[in-house]
Design an enzyme around this catalytic site. Structure first.
Site, PDB file in Angstrom:
ATOM      1  N   ARG A  36      50.045  52.491  33.257  1.00  0.00           N
ATOM      2  CA  ARG A  36      49.061  52.351  34.324  1.00  0.00           C
ATOM      3  C   ARG A  36      49.315  53.336  35.473  1.00  0.00           C
ATOM      4  O   ARG A  36      48.364  53.778  36.127  1.00  0.00           O
ATOM      5  CB  ARG A  36      49.098  50.905  34.833  1.00  0.00           C
ATOM      6  CG  ARG A  36      48.064  50.578  35.924  1.00  0.00           C
ATOM      7  CD  ARG A  36      48.166  49.100  36.300  1.00  0.00           C
ATOM      8  NE  ARG A  36      47.453  48.771  37.518  1.00  0.00           N
ATOM      9  CZ  ARG A  36      46.166  48.449  37.593  1.00  0.00           C
ATOM     10  NH1 ARG A  36      45.452  48.425  36.483  1.00  0.00           N
ATOM     11  NH2 ARG A  36      45.608  48.154  38.744  1.00  0.00           N
ATOM     12  N   ILE A  62      40.518  51.032  40.709  1.00  0.00           N
ATOM     13  CA  ILE A  62      41.063  50.606  39.415  1.00  0.00           C
ATOM     14  C   ILE A  62      41.282  49.101  39.537  1.00  0.00           C
ATOM     15  O   ILE A  62      41.866  48.620  40.505  1.00  0.00           O
ATOM     16  CB  ILE A  62      42.370  51.352  39.067  1.00  0.00           C
ATOM     17  CG1 ILE A  62      42.950  50.846  37.725  1.00  0.00           C
ATOM     18  CG2 ILE A  62      43.405  51.255  40.175  1.00  0.00           C
ATOM     19  CD1 ILE A  62      44.146  51.658  37.239  1.00  0.00           C
ATOM     20  N   SER A  63      40.765  48.351  38.598  1.00  0.00           N
ATOM     21  CA  SER A  63      40.771  46.893  38.703  1.00  0.00           C
ATOM     22  C   SER A  63      42.177  46.322  38.620  1.00  0.00           C
ATOM     23  O   SER A  63      43.102  46.931  38.057  1.00  0.00           O
ATOM     24  CB  SER A  63      39.911  46.274  37.599  1.00  0.00           C
ATOM     25  OG  SER A  63      38.547  46.590  37.768  1.00  0.00           O
ATOM     26  N   GLN A  64      42.326  45.142  39.171  1.00  0.00           N
ATOM     27  CA  GLN A  64      43.548  44.347  39.060  1.00  0.00           C
ATOM     28  C   GLN A  64      43.932  44.229  37.579  1.00  0.00           C
ATOM     29  O   GLN A  64      43.070  43.985  36.730  1.00  0.00           O
ATOM     30  CB  GLN A  64      43.260  42.970  39.661  1.00  0.00           C
ATOM     31  CG  GLN A  64      44.334  41.935  39.529  1.00  0.00           C
ATOM     32  CD  GLN A  64      43.818  40.571  39.990  1.00  0.00           C
ATOM     33  OE1 GLN A  64      42.614  40.399  40.225  1.00  0.00           O
ATOM     34  NE2 GLN A  64      44.702  39.608  40.107  1.00  0.00           N
ATOM     35  N   PRO A  65      45.222  44.387  37.222  1.00  0.00           N
ATOM     36  CA  PRO A  65      45.618  44.317  35.801  1.00  0.00           C
ATOM     37  C   PRO A  65      45.129  43.046  35.096  1.00  0.00           C
ATOM     38  O   PRO A  65      44.681  43.110  33.945  1.00  0.00           O
ATOM     39  CB  PRO A  65      47.147  44.375  35.866  1.00  0.00           C
ATOM     40  CG  PRO A  65      47.437  45.132  37.115  1.00  0.00           C
ATOM     41  CD  PRO A  65      46.363  44.729  38.092  1.00  0.00           C
TER      42      PRO A  65
END
Length: 218
Positions: A36, A62-65
């Site tokens: 990531r 970038i979205s939360q994992p």
């Protein structure tokens, strides 16, 4: 694939993702595998595996994992599935889908964001992703129908062209609602019947395009 920071990825998967109920083995393996930190700006490197979204420039994130994992599990891509992603962003979600075995067509409306995503995917060694710069809300008929469609921005409703490009048995996952809060939904196509399921509140940047929100000033 970059093997550095693997302990951080393992901790991310164990504490942020598995602990909240994500269990699909391919999804968990992909989250452990994809670096990531190669998909976030240099200024955010220390936060690459943190439990929140990060800015990537041009007003995008970038979205939360955890959200990446949940959306991937809801889509449940099988090896060799053809998946259409609307909203490439940094390329991280596409990389997760590709690492699950899918062939990915990803559409990004902002050229500089698309260019950076291509470089990120190259740096990560991801090859089965094709990025196109276009309005993703109108779909991409050249390679349809798709086994899965994933919309990574908040949309007021599901764009009709995307519904039409979903293959029988295919799944579409998207955040649907207003520009402040959306509900994560999955639509499954069974021949000419569409089954809708809801999975709770989320918050994404708005989906801009002909069948989404209008850009400010329009």
């Amino acid at each position: 694939m970059d093997t550095s920071r693997a302990p951080e990825r393992e901790h991310m998967v164990r504490t942020q993702i598995q602990a909240r109920g994500v269990s699909n083995p391919r999804v968990l393996d992909a989250m452990r595998t994809v670096p990531r930190h190669l998909f976030v700006p240099q200024t955010c490197q220390r936060e690459a595996y943190a439990d929140y979204p990060l800015p990537i420039g041009s007003g995008q994130t970038i979205s939360q994992p955890y959200i990446v994992a949940v959306m991937t599990e809801l889509l449940s891509p099988n090896p060799s599935d053809l998946v259409l992603e609307i909203g490439t962003g940094s390329g991280y979600q596409a990389a997760i889908l590709a690492t699950c075995g899918a062939d990915v067509v990803s559409i990004e409306r902002i050229e500089e964001v698309a260019a950076q995503a291509r470089q990120n995917l190259l740096n990560a060694g991801i090859k089965n992703v094709r990025i196109i710069t276009s309005d993703g809300t109108v779909g991409y008929t050249d390679m349809s129908p798709y086994d899965g469609i994933l919309i990574t921005a908040g949309t007021p409703e599901i764009p009709c062209p995307l519904i039409n490009e979903l293959a029988p048995g295919g799944r579409l996952v998207a955040p649907v609602g207003d520009q402040n809060i959306q509900e994560l939904i999955r639509i499954t196509r069974l021949n000419n019947e569409f089954i809708t399921e809801k999975f709770g509140a989320v918050r994404f940047v708005p989906l801009i395009g002909e069948y989404g929100w209008k850009e400010e000033g329009e």
